[in-house]
Design a protein around this motif. Structure first.
Motif, mmCIF file in Angstrom:
data_model
loop_
_atom_site.group_PDB
_atom_site.id
_atom_site.type_symbol
_atom_site.label_atom_id
_atom_site.label_comp_id
_atom_site.label_asym_id
_atom_site.label_seq_id
_atom_site.Cartn_x
_atom_site.Cartn_y
_atom_site.Cartn_z
ATOM 1 N N LEU A 54 0.825 -1.211 0.000
ATOM 2 C CA LEU A 54 0.000 0.000 0.000
ATOM 3 C C LEU A 54 0.859 1.262 0.000
ATOM 4 O O LEU A 54 0.492 2.269 -0.612
ATOM 5 N N VAL A 55 2.008 1.218 0.680
ATOM 6 C CA VAL A 55 2.915 2.366 0.668
ATOM 7 C C VAL A 55 3.403 2.628 -0.748
ATOM 8 O O VAL A 55 3.433 3.771 -1.215
ATOM 9 N N GLN A 56 3.787 1.564 -1.456
ATOM 10 C CA GLN A 56 4.207 1.713 -2.845
ATOM 11 C C GLN A 56 3.060 2.216 -3.720
ATOM 12 O O GLN A 56 3.252 3.057 -4.603
ATOM 13 N N PHE A 57 1.873 1.723 -3.466
ATOM 14 C CA PHE A 57 0.684 2.124 -4.218
ATOM 15 C C PHE A 57 0.428 3.626 -4.082
ATOM 16 O O PHE A 57 0.091 4.309 -5.054
ATOM 17 N N CYS A 58 0.619 4.142 -2.869
ATOM 18 C CA CYS A 58 0.293 5.545 -2.590
ATOM 19 C C CYS A 58 1.446 6.505 -2.847
ATOM 20 O O CYS A 58 1.207 7.698 -3.031
ATOM 21 N N SER A 59 2.671 6.009 -2.831
ATOM 22 C CA SER A 59 3.813 6.908 -3.021
ATOM 23 C C SER A 59 4.271 6.899 -4.467
ATOM 24 O O SER A 59 3.957 7.802 -5.242
ATOM 25 N N SER A 184 3.305 -0.095 -6.948
ATOM 26 C CA SER A 184 3.532 1.163 -7.653
ATOM 27 C C SER A 184 2.832 1.209 -9.007
ATOM 28 O O SER A 184 2.084 2.151 -9.284
ATOM 29 N N PRO A 185 3.037 0.230 -9.908
ATOM 30 C CA PRO A 185 2.313 0.294 -11.182
ATOM 31 C C PRO A 185 0.817 0.127 -11.037
ATOM 32 O O PRO A 185 0.056 0.682 -11.843
ATOM 33 N N LEU A 186 0.363 -0.629 -10.018
ATOM 34 C CA LEU A 186 -1.074 -0.740 -9.811
ATOM 35 C C LEU A 186 -1.651 0.618 -9.437
ATOM 36 O O LEU A 186 -2.703 1.036 -9.944
ATOM 37 N N GLY A 187 -0.944 1.331 -8.557
ATOM 38 C CA GLY A 187 -1.368 2.685 -8.227
ATOM 39 C C GLY A 187 -1.298 3.606 -9.422
ATOM 40 O O GLY A 187 -2.122 4.507 -9.586
ATOM 41 N N PHE A 215 -8.281 9.758 -0.496
ATOM 42 C CA PHE A 215 -8.109 8.347 -0.848
ATOM 43 C C PHE A 215 -6.720 7.857 -0.440
ATOM 44 O O PHE A 215 -6.575 6.795 0.192
ATOM 45 N N VAL A 216 -5.693 8.630 -0.768
ATOM 46 C CA VAL A 216 -4.322 8.260 -0.431
ATOM 47 C C VAL A 216 -4.122 8.233 1.086
ATOM 48 O O VAL A 216 -3.489 7.311 1.628
ATOM 49 N N SER A 217 -4.670 9.203 1.787
ATOM 50 C CA SER A 217 -4.503 9.270 3.238
ATOM 51 C C SER A 217 -5.104 8.060 3.933
ATOM 52 O O SER A 217 -4.522 7.513 4.881
ATOM 53 N N ALA A 218 -6.275 7.611 3.479
ATOM 54 C CA ALA A 218 -6.924 6.442 4.080
ATOM 55 C C ALA A 218 -6.084 5.181 3.894
ATOM 56 O O ALA A 218 -5.918 4.373 4.820
ATOM 57 N N LEU A 219 -5.526 5.008 2.705
ATOM 58 C CA LEU A 219 -4.719 3.819 2.445
ATOM 59 C C LEU A 219 -3.409 3.843 3.233
ATOM 60 O O LEU A 219 -2.951 2.801 3.710
ATOM 61 N N LEU A 220 -2.809 5.016 3.373
ATOM 62 C CA LEU A 220 -1.580 5.108 4.163
ATOM 63 C C LEU A 220 -1.832 4.810 5.634
ATOM 64 O O LEU A 220 -0.980 4.227 6.324
ATOM 65 N N LEU A 221 -2.997 5.189 6.140
ATOM 66 C CA LEU A 221 -3.351 4.859 7.517
ATOM 67 C C LEU A 221 -3.440 3.347 7.703
ATOM 68 O O LEU A 221 -2.920 2.793 8.682
#
Length: 465
Positions: A54-59, A184-187, A215-221
Motif C-alpha cells: 500500500l505504501v508503494q501504491f500511494c507513493s 507502484s504500477p497498480l497505483g 483516498f491516499v490518506s486512508a490507504l496510508l493509515l
C-alpha cells in the motif's frame, strides 16, 4: 543466513588482491532476526508485505502518474511555463523520494521504522491537500508542495518500506519484494484514471486533488497499522564506515554508476509518452490511457520478476531488462499511430517493471549477510542512482520506483532537448543512448563475476528467491 555470493565474492577478491574491508568479518555475524530465522510467512509477515504494498501504491504509484499532471499543467493550468520547467516538479519529487533514503536508511537500521513511516505518510497526505489550494499559474506553490514536501514524505517511507521485508522473508525475499513493488504500477493505473476524470470533469482541480488526497490518506493509515518489525534493532557500524566500504567495492560502484546513467533516460517515456501521443494527433482520451497501458504492463512485469529471477539470476535479468528499455526508448522515434503507442507502452512497461523490481534485491545480495547495513546501503545507492526507479519509482519511480541524480536530471534534460518545437527524435535518441551506456556497466559487472568463476544465476539470485 550465510550467502554463497558473499563467501565466493570475498574469497575471489582476496585472490585478486581486491579484498573489501569489513566484508570478511561480516560473514561471521548474524542479526537478531537471522538467529531465529525469518519466518518466510505467517500473518505478521504477510501483513507487513501488504502494508508495504500500500505504501508503494500511494507513493511511487502516485508519483508515476505525474504524466497526467504534466499534460494538465502544460495544456491548461500552467500555460505560462514551458514543459521543461513543469517537468522539474516531477523530477524533484522523484529525486527526493529516493535521496531522502540517505537519511531514512540509517534511521531504519537504528530502529526508527515506525516513526519514519508515520511522519512520511503525514507529509505526503499534507502535501496533496496543500496542492489543492494552488491557483492557475502558481507554479512555485505547486513546485514546493508537490515537488519538495511530497518528495520528502515519500523518501522517508520508501527505503524502510522495502528493507523491512528482509526481516520477514529470506528464501522468498526477491519474490516478495517484487510483489511489494508491484503496488507502484497498480497505483499508477488507478491514480491517473481517477485524476483524469476528476481534473477534466466537473469536479475541477481543487476538488479533484482533495478527493485524491483523501483516498491516499486512508490507504496510508491502513498501511501504517499493518506493518510490523521483528526483534530489537541491531547495533550498526557508523555511516562513514559503510560509505568507505561501498567506495571500495567494485561491484557496488558499477551498479550505482550504471543505474545513475540508466535513469537519465528512464523517465522520458513515463513523463512524455502521453504528451507525445497527443502531439502526434492521436485522440486525447487514448493518449491518456497510454500511461495506463504502461503501468498495467509494469504491474505484470514486477509480479513475474521474482519467478524469472529464480532461474536466470538477479543480475542477468537486470541486464536484459535495462538493455530492452534502452532500445524501446530509442524506438519512440517511430511513434506515429495508435498501434505504435500500444506496442511501445506494453514493451516499455513490462521491462521497466522488471528493472525496478530488481533494484533492492540487487543491493541486498551485495550487502553483508547480516543485513545490518542494508538501510544505509540503500540510502547510498539511491542518492546516486535511485529506482526508482524505481522507480524510481514507474516508480520509479521505480523508482523506480528510483531516481537520484539520474531522476533529477533526466526529465528536465529531455524536456530541454524537446523544446517548444517538440523535437521528439532528439530527446528519444539522447534518453535511449545514455540508458544503454548505463546498461553496459551491468554487463561489466557480469563479466567481472564470470572472471572470478562465479556463476551469475546462482549467487545473484539463489539466496533471495
Amino acid at each position: 543466513m550465510k550467502s554463497a555470493i558473499h563467501y565466493k565474492v570475498t574469497t575471489d577478491k582476496t585472490k585478486d588482491n581486491l579484498e573489501e574491508p569489513g566484508r570478511t568479518t561480516s560473514l561471521n555475524s548474524q542479526t537478531t532476526c537471522s538467529e531465529s530465522g525469518p519466518p518466510d510467512g505467517g500473518f505478521q509477515a504477510w501483513g507487513t508485505a501488504a502494508g508495504c504494498f500500500l505504501v508503494q501504491f500511494c507513493s511511487f504509484g502516485y508519483l508515476a502518474s505525474f504524466g497526467v499532471y504534466q499534460d494538465y499543467y502544460t495544456r491548461i493550468y500552467m500555460t505560462n511555463q514551458p514543459p521543461s520547467a513543469i517537468s522539474w516538479i516531477g523530477a524533484l519529487t522523484s529525486f527526493l523520494a529516493v535521496n531522502v533514503a540517505l537519511i531514512s536508511g540509517p534511521l531504519y537500521d537504528r530502529g526508527w521504522f515506525y516513526r519514519l513511516m508515520i511522519v512520511g505518510s503525514l507529509l505526503q497526505s499534507l502535501s496533496l491537500f496543500a496542492l489543492s489550494f494552488a491557483k492557475p499559474g502558481q507554479f512555485y506553490l505547486a513546485f514546493m508542495v508537490q515537488g519538495v514536501l511530497a518528495g520528502f514524505g515519500m523518501g522517508l517511507t520508501y527505503g524502510p518500506g522495502i528493507a523491512v521485508i528482509s526481516q520477514h522473508f529470506s528464501r522468498k525475499r526477491t519474490l516478495v519484494m517484487s510483489l511489494v513493488t508491484s503496488g507502484s504500477p497498480l497505483g499508477s493505473m488507478i491514480h491517473p484514471i481517477m485524476l483524469n476524470h476528476l481534473l477534466n470533469g466537473t469536479v475541477g482541480f481543487a476538488g479533484g486533488v482533495r478527493a485524491s488526497a483523501g483516498f491516499v490518506s486512508a490507504l496510508l493509515l491502513i498501511a501504517c497499522l499493518c506493518m510490523r518489525t521483528r526483534g530489537s534493532p541491531v547495533p550498526t557500524v557508523s555511516y562513514a564506515v559503510v560509505a568507505r566500504q561501498c567506495s571500495r567495492e567494485v561491484l557496488f560502484i558499477l551498479m550505482t554508476v550504471g543505474s545513475t546513467l540508466f535513469q537519465l533516460g528512464y523517465y522520458f517515456p513515463i513523463f512524455y509518452l502521453q504528451l507525445d501521443s497527443a502531439k502526434h494527433g492521436i485522440d486525447n482520451n487514448f493518449s491518456f490511457y497510454s500511461l495506463v497501458i504502461v503501468n498495467a504492463a509494469c504491474f505484470i512485469g514486477r509480479c513475474t520478476t521474482g519467478i524469472i529471477a529464480a532461474y536466470i539470476g538477479v543480475l542477468n535479468l537486470t541486464i536484459v531488462s535495462s538493455v530492452a528499455c534502452s532500445a524501446i526508448i530509442i524506438s519512440m522515434i517511430a511513434l506515429s499511430d495508435v498501434a505504435s503507442v500500444v506496442v511501445l507502452a506494453v514493451a516499455y512497461g513490462y521491462f521497466s517493471g522488471i528493472f525496478i523490481a530488481l533494484v533492492v534485491p540487487l543491493v541486498t545480495v551485495l550487502t553483508p549477510p547480516d543485513l545490518s547495513q542494508l538501510g544505509a546501503r540503500i540510502g547510498i545507492y539511491c542518492t546516486f542512482a535511485g529506482m526508482y526507479h524505481l522507480a524510481l519509482f514507474s516508480e520509479l519511480l521505480t523508482v523506480r520506483e528510483c531516481s537520484g541524480f539520474g531522476g533529477l536530471l533526466g526529465g528536465p534534460i529531455s524536456g530541454a532537448l524537446l523544446g517548444s518545437q517538440y523535437r521528439w527524435w532528439l530527446a528519444s535518441l539522447f534518453s535511449g543512448l545514455v540508458s544503454l551506456v548505463g546498461s553496459l556497466l551491468f554487463v561489466v559487472m557480469r563479466l567481472i563475476l564470470h572472471r572470478r568463476g562465479i556463476n551469475g544465476s546462482l549467487p545473484i539470485a539463489g539466496r533471495d528467491t
